[in-house]
Design a protein around this motif. Sequence first.
Motif, PDB file in Angstrom:
ATOM      1  N   ASN A 149      49.434 -71.085   2.638  1.00  0.00           N
ATOM      2  CA  ASN A 149      48.296 -70.091   3.293  1.00  0.00           C
ATOM      3  C   ASN A 149      48.108 -70.110   4.476  1.00  0.00           C
ATOM      4  O   ASN A 149      47.172 -69.848   5.042  1.00  0.00           O
ATOM      5  CB  ASN A 149      47.977 -69.692   2.038  1.00  0.00           C
ATOM      6  CG  ASN A 149      47.584 -68.094   2.735  1.00  0.00           C
ATOM      7  OD1 ASN A 149      48.372 -67.423   3.779  1.00  0.00           O
ATOM      8  ND2 ASN A 149      46.414 -67.582   2.882  1.00  0.00           N
ATOM      9  N   ARG A 150      48.311 -71.453   4.805  1.00  0.00           N
ATOM     10  CA  ARG A 150      48.268 -72.082   6.797  1.00  0.00           C
ATOM     11  C   ARG A 150      48.534 -72.657   7.094  1.00  0.00           C
ATOM     12  O   ARG A 150      49.733 -73.700   6.765  1.00  0.00           O
ATOM     13  CB  ARG A 150      46.471 -72.210   6.745  1.00  0.00           C
ATOM     14  CG  ARG A 150      46.506 -74.154   5.976  1.00  0.00           C
ATOM     15  CD  ARG A 150      45.480 -74.630   5.548  1.00  0.00           C
ATOM     16  NE  ARG A 150      44.464 -74.957   6.679  1.00  0.00           N
ATOM     17  CZ  ARG A 150      43.772 -76.030   6.638  1.00  0.00           C
ATOM     18  NH1 ARG A 150      43.420 -77.016   5.763  1.00  0.00           N
ATOM     19  NH2 ARG A 150      43.921 -76.034   7.989  1.00  0.00           N
ATOM     20  N   LEU A 151      48.194 -73.153   8.919  1.00  0.00           N
ATOM     21  CA  LEU A 151      49.372 -73.316   9.787  1.00  0.00           C
ATOM     22  C   LEU A 151      48.599 -74.922   9.528  1.00  0.00           C
ATOM     23  O   LEU A 151      46.910 -75.026   9.066  1.00  0.00           O
ATOM     24  CB  LEU A 151      49.076 -72.842  10.758  1.00  0.00           C
ATOM     25  CG  LEU A 151      50.579 -71.506  11.090  1.00  0.00           C
ATOM     26  CD1 LEU A 151      50.276 -71.136  12.699  1.00  0.00           C
ATOM     27  CD2 LEU A 151      51.741 -72.114  10.583  1.00  0.00           C
ATOM     28  N   ILE A 152      49.462 -75.982   9.715  1.00  0.00           N
ATOM     29  CA  ILE A 152      48.543 -77.336   9.409  1.00  0.00           C
ATOM     30  C   ILE A 152      48.541 -78.046  11.167  1.00  0.00           C
ATOM     31  O   ILE A 152      47.251 -78.838  11.562  1.00  0.00           O
ATOM     32  CB  ILE A 152      49.404 -78.404   8.745  1.00  0.00           C
ATOM     33  CG1 ILE A 152      49.472 -77.749   6.926  1.00  0.00           C
ATOM     34  CG2 ILE A 152      48.564 -79.677   9.139  1.00  0.00           C
ATOM     35  CD1 ILE A 152      48.563 -77.191   6.925  1.00  0.00           C
ATOM     36  N   ALA A 153      49.762 -78.052  11.850  1.00  0.00           N
ATOM     37  CA  ALA A 153      49.725 -78.531  13.606  1.00  0.00           C
ATOM     38  C   ALA A 153      48.760 -77.180  14.421  1.00  0.00           C
ATOM     39  O   ALA A 153      48.247 -76.345  14.084  1.00  0.00           O
ATOM     40  CB  ALA A 153      51.169 -78.751  13.252  1.00  0.00           C
ATOM     41  N   VAL A 154      48.632 -78.063  15.296  1.00  0.00           N
ATOM     42  CA  VAL A 154      47.626 -77.553  16.456  1.00  0.00           C
ATOM     43  C   VAL A 154      48.320 -76.123  16.455  1.00  0.00           C
ATOM     44  O   VAL A 154      49.470 -76.761  16.889  1.00  0.00           O
ATOM     45  CB  VAL A 154      47.082 -78.631  17.481  1.00  0.00           C
ATOM     46  CG1 VAL A 154      46.445 -77.154  18.453  1.00  0.00           C
ATOM     47  CG2 VAL A 154      46.214 -79.405  17.680  1.00  0.00           C
ATOM     48  N   THR A 155      47.686 -74.866  16.763  1.00  0.00           N
ATOM     49  CA  THR A 155      47.785 -74.219  17.353  1.00  0.00           C
ATOM     50  C   THR A 155      46.998 -73.043  17.654  1.00  0.00           C
ATOM     51  O   THR A 155      46.117 -72.660  17.404  1.00  0.00           O
ATOM     52  CB  THR A 155      49.311 -72.807  16.033  1.00  0.00           C
ATOM     53  OG1 THR A 155      49.790 -74.365  14.893  1.00  0.00           O
ATOM     54  CG2 THR A 155      49.892 -72.191  16.377  1.00  0.00           C
ATOM     55  N   THR A 156      47.955 -72.329  18.823  1.00  0.00           N
ATOM     56  CA  THR A 156      46.780 -70.976  19.502  1.00  0.00           C
ATOM     57  C   THR A 156      47.200 -69.909  18.842  1.00  0.00           C
ATOM     58  O   THR A 156      48.395 -69.628  18.350  1.00  0.00           O
ATOM     59  CB  THR A 156      47.254 -71.494  21.157  1.00  0.00           C
ATOM     60  OG1 THR A 156      47.738 -71.946  21.361  1.00  0.00           O
ATOM     61  CG2 THR A 156      46.082 -69.922  21.566  1.00  0.00           C
ATOM     62  N   PHE A 157      45.440 -69.296  18.605  1.00  0.00           N
ATOM     63  CA  PHE A 157      45.055 -68.266  17.654  1.00  0.00           C
ATOM     64  C   PHE A 157      44.736 -66.827  18.282  1.00  0.00           C
ATOM     65  O   PHE A 157      44.030 -66.915  18.843  1.00  0.00           O
ATOM     66  CB  PHE A 157      44.838 -68.109  16.049  1.00  0.00           C
ATOM     67  CG  PHE A 157      45.684 -69.023  15.391  1.00  0.00           C
ATOM     68  CD1 PHE A 157      46.647 -69.513  14.578  1.00  0.00           C
ATOM     69  CD2 PHE A 157      44.996 -70.778  15.767  1.00  0.00           C
ATOM     70  CE1 PHE A 157      47.239 -69.739  13.915  1.00  0.00           C
ATOM     71  CE2 PHE A 157      46.032 -71.630  14.235  1.00  0.00           C
ATOM     72  CZ  PHE A 157      46.721 -71.505  13.510  1.00  0.00           C
ATOM     73  N   THR A 158      45.151 -66.553  18.064  1.00  0.00           N
ATOM     74  CA  THR A 158      43.754 -64.628  18.556  1.00  0.00           C
ATOM     75  C   THR A 158      43.937 -64.171  17.126  1.00  0.00           C
ATOM     76  O   THR A 158      44.567 -63.462  17.031  1.00  0.00           O
ATOM     77  CB  THR A 158      44.434 -63.638  19.567  1.00  0.00           C
ATOM     78  OG1 THR A 158      44.532 -65.067  20.958  1.00  0.00           O
ATOM     79  CG2 THR A 158      43.773 -62.405  20.051  1.00  0.00           C
ATOM     80  N   ASP A 159      42.510 -63.901  16.594  1.00  0.00           N
ATOM     81  CA  ASP A 159      41.921 -63.152  15.797  1.00  0.00           C
ATOM     82  C   ASP A 159      41.222 -62.181  17.013  1.00  0.00           C
ATOM     83  O   ASP A 159      39.555 -62.173  17.654  1.00  0.00           O
ATOM     84  CB  ASP A 159      40.620 -63.982  15.472  1.00  0.00           C
ATOM     85  CG  ASP A 159      41.625 -65.453  14.121  1.00  0.00           C
ATOM     86  OD1 ASP A 159      42.656 -65.217  14.673  1.00  0.00           O
ATOM     87  OD2 ASP A 159      40.457 -65.682  13.574  1.00  0.00           O
ATOM     88  N   ALA A 160      41.690 -60.683  16.192  1.00  0.00           N
ATOM     89  CA  ALA A 160      39.819 -59.417  16.449  1.00  0.00           C
ATOM     90  C   ALA A 160      39.476 -59.346  14.977  1.00  0.00           C
ATOM     91  O   ALA A 160      39.909 -59.007  14.272  1.00  0.00           O
ATOM     92  CB  ALA A 160      41.449 -58.329  16.407  1.00  0.00           C
ATOM     93  N   PHE A 161      38.761 -58.597  15.520  1.00  0.00           N
ATOM     94  CA  PHE A 161      37.509 -58.271  15.043  1.00  0.00           C
ATOM     95  C   PHE A 161      36.956 -56.714  15.312  1.00  0.00           C
ATOM     96  O   PHE A 161      37.320 -56.512  15.681  1.00  0.00           O
ATOM     97  CB  PHE A 161      36.118 -59.367  15.064  1.00  0.00           C
ATOM     98  CG  PHE A 161      36.184 -60.631  14.212  1.00  0.00           C
ATOM     99  CD1 PHE A 161      36.386 -61.123  13.222  1.00  0.00           C
ATOM    100  CD2 PHE A 161      37.368 -62.081  15.256  1.00  0.00           C
ATOM    101  CE1 PHE A 161      36.407 -62.465  13.471  1.00  0.00           C
ATOM    102  CE2 PHE A 161      37.504 -62.702  15.386  1.00  0.00           C
ATOM    103  CZ  PHE A 161      37.218 -63.127  14.107  1.00  0.00           C
ATOM    104  N   SER A 162      37.014 -56.185  14.252  1.00  0.00           N
ATOM    105  CA  SER A 162      35.982 -55.189  14.517  1.00  0.00           C
ATOM    106  C   SER A 162      34.932 -54.465  14.101  1.00  0.00           C
ATOM    107  O   SER A 162      34.267 -54.673  13.569  1.00  0.00           O
ATOM    108  CB  SER A 162      36.955 -54.075  13.554  1.00  0.00           C
ATOM    109  OG  SER A 162      38.293 -54.043  13.606  1.00  0.00           O
ATOM    110  N   GLY A 163      34.550 -54.253  15.486  1.00  0.00           N
ATOM    111  CA  GLY A 163      32.718 -54.543  15.396  1.00  0.00           C
ATOM    112  C   GLY A 163      32.038 -53.291  14.654  1.00  0.00           C
ATOM    113  O   GLY A 163      32.523 -52.650  14.547  1.00  0.00           O
TER     114      GLY A 163
END
Length: 283
Positions: free
Chosen positions: A45-59
């Motif tokens: 349930n996760r990527l192992i190799a280096v990857t670019t992510f964008t996480d969105a959070f609701s403040g």
Amino acid sequence: MATGDLTTLAAVRSYLGLDVAYTTDDALLSTLISRWSEQFVNDANRLIAVTTFTDAFSGNDLMPSWSRSTAWSGIPYALSTRDSNRAANGVTLRNYPVQSITAVSIDNVAVPPRDAVVTGAIAGTTLTVSAVTTGAIAIGQQLVSTTAGGIPAGVTITALGTGTGGAGTYTVSSSTTFGSGTITATDSTASGYVLVNDRVTLTGYDYVFTRGESNILVTYTAGYATIPYDVDGCVSERVAFEYQRRQRQGVRSKGFGAETVTFLETPEGWDRCVSNYRRVQIL
């Protein structure tokens, strides 16, 4: 080696003990490598190799709020919080280990990094910066480095030279010698974001995680720059297992005289290795 593969054809061939001249099944082995690398990622349930992510959070000014990640589907677990201590105000990134932060924004307003990470050298009271990884050099910042030789405690930026935040020269508070290496220039009173392990926190009083729907965006890279040895070995073993099992498709056991041999459906080490890297979701 295809993108996302967690082992190499050479490693699998070595594991199987194939003769150097035998290349007939290389295409099949390469397909199995990609197939079981993907399965490892799904099981963990996760990527192992280096990857670019964008996480969105609701403040939310009062209550924590769930986040989501554009690089991975599923139920997220990171929280966005706000309390009276702004230095403790932070969001936990969903993917790890975090390598670097590319950008942080709140309500489409960019938040700068509090610290500057640069490549530089010090001779006497002159710091020469040759490259900037993140942030900007400013008067009052304290210099820290984990490069061999280090920088004595308490050395700070006292004046600008040819540099105005980026590459160039700067005056430091005391004479020292430091060969070229990575330097972090930090000011605990400045406003901006700080990355500690997999958590992004805000410092100072210029920024806060304001109320909004997915209004906080963090773009970053996470994963292992070099595939861990146990993961590489685990996937190699699984590929070899599946490759050899072709000869007994549909056979669960086989009798040999008075004895019966039961064949494994999964290599013994697979589940154990996956569990070491599995990301647990908090609901």
